[in-house]
Design a protein around this motif. Structure first.
Motif, short mmCIF file in Angstrom:
data_model
loop_
_atom_site.label_atom_id
_atom_site.label_comp_id
_atom_site.label_asym_id
_atom_site.label_seq_id
_atom_site.Cartn_x
_atom_site.Cartn_y
_atom_site.Cartn_z
N ASP A 1 43.15 -59.53 62.36
CA ASP A 1 42.98 -58.08 62.45
C ASP A 1 43.22 -57.43 61.10
O ASP A 1 43.98 -57.93 60.28
N LEU A 2 42.57 -56.28 60.92
CA LEU A 2 42.88 -55.41 59.79
C LEU A 2 43.80 -54.30 60.28
O LEU A 2 43.82 -53.99 61.48
N ILE A 3 44.53 -53.72 59.38
CA ILE A 3 45.30 -52.53 59.71
C ILE A 3 44.28 -51.47 60.14
O ILE A 3 43.27 -51.27 59.47
N ASP A 4 44.54 -50.82 61.25
CA ASP A 4 43.56 -49.91 61.84
C ASP A 4 43.58 -48.56 61.13
O ASP A 4 44.07 -47.56 61.65
N ARG B 1 38.95 -55.80 64.13
CA ARG B 1 39.00 -57.24 64.39
C ARG B 1 38.01 -57.97 63.49
O ARG B 1 36.85 -57.58 63.40
N LEU B 2 38.47 -59.01 62.83
CA LEU B 2 37.63 -59.84 61.98
C LEU B 2 37.41 -61.20 62.63
O LEU B 2 38.33 -61.73 63.27
N VAL B 3 36.22 -61.75 62.45
CA VAL B 3 35.91 -63.10 62.88
C VAL B 3 35.28 -63.80 61.67
O VAL B 3 34.35 -63.28 61.06
N TRP C 1 46.73 -59.03 52.10
CA TRP C 1 47.75 -58.65 53.09
C TRP C 1 47.97 -57.15 53.14
O TRP C 1 48.51 -56.62 54.11
N LYS C 2 47.54 -56.42 52.12
CA LYS C 2 47.65 -54.96 52.15
C LYS C 2 46.72 -54.35 53.20
O LYS C 2 46.92 -53.22 53.63
N TYR C 3 45.70 -55.10 53.57
CA TYR C 3 44.69 -54.63 54.52
C TYR C 3 44.79 -55.33 55.88
O TYR C 3 44.34 -54.80 56.88
N GLN C 4 45.35 -56.52 55.89
CA GLN C 4 45.34 -57.35 57.08
C GLN C 4 46.64 -57.22 57.88
O GLN C 4 47.69 -56.88 57.31
N GLN C 5 46.53 -57.50 59.17
CA GLN C 5 47.73 -57.63 59.99
C GLN C 5 47.52 -58.82 60.92
O GLN C 5 46.41 -59.06 61.41
#
Length: 112
Positions: free
Chosen positions: A9-12, A51-53, A85-89
């Protein structure tokens, strides 16, 4: 050849999502080289909302463990991952420090 599908996931946040997509339009050459040298033949990332795939096609001898060891010794990969990681969770099921989660294939159809 093997195919893998992973999720993250990305930070929403629309601005962060936009910035993440922009970063992936200009992936650093060292990152591309690292991906290819690990045995990955192709990689695609898709997004719906946050959500990323990721879909990976790799040589039969590719392993995530081998790639992780290669990445540990690559300062540019470490710099890229820290920036991402600044964008992802992590997904709620992820272990501490785990990013992309390998997905289970539940259906397959071939016309050949």
């Amino acid at each position: 050849m093997n195919r893998f599908c992973l999720a993250l996931d990305l930070i929403d946040d629309p601005d962060l999502i936009s910035a993440y997509e922009q970063m992936h339009r200009q992936v650093w050459p060292e990152i591309k080289a690292s991906i290819l040298s690990s045995g990955i033949l192709s990689m695609e990332i898709y997004r719906v909302t946050n959500r990323l795939v990721m879909i990976i096609e790799a040589h039969a001898d590719f392993s995530f463990e081998k790639k992780a060891k290669m990445d540990e010794g690559n300062s540019k990969v470490q710099e890229w991952e820290e920036l991402m990681w600044k964008y992802q969770q992590a997904l709620p099921i992820a272990r501490p420090g785990e990013k992309w989660i390998l997905m289970d294939r539940i259906f397959e159809l071939h016309t050949l």
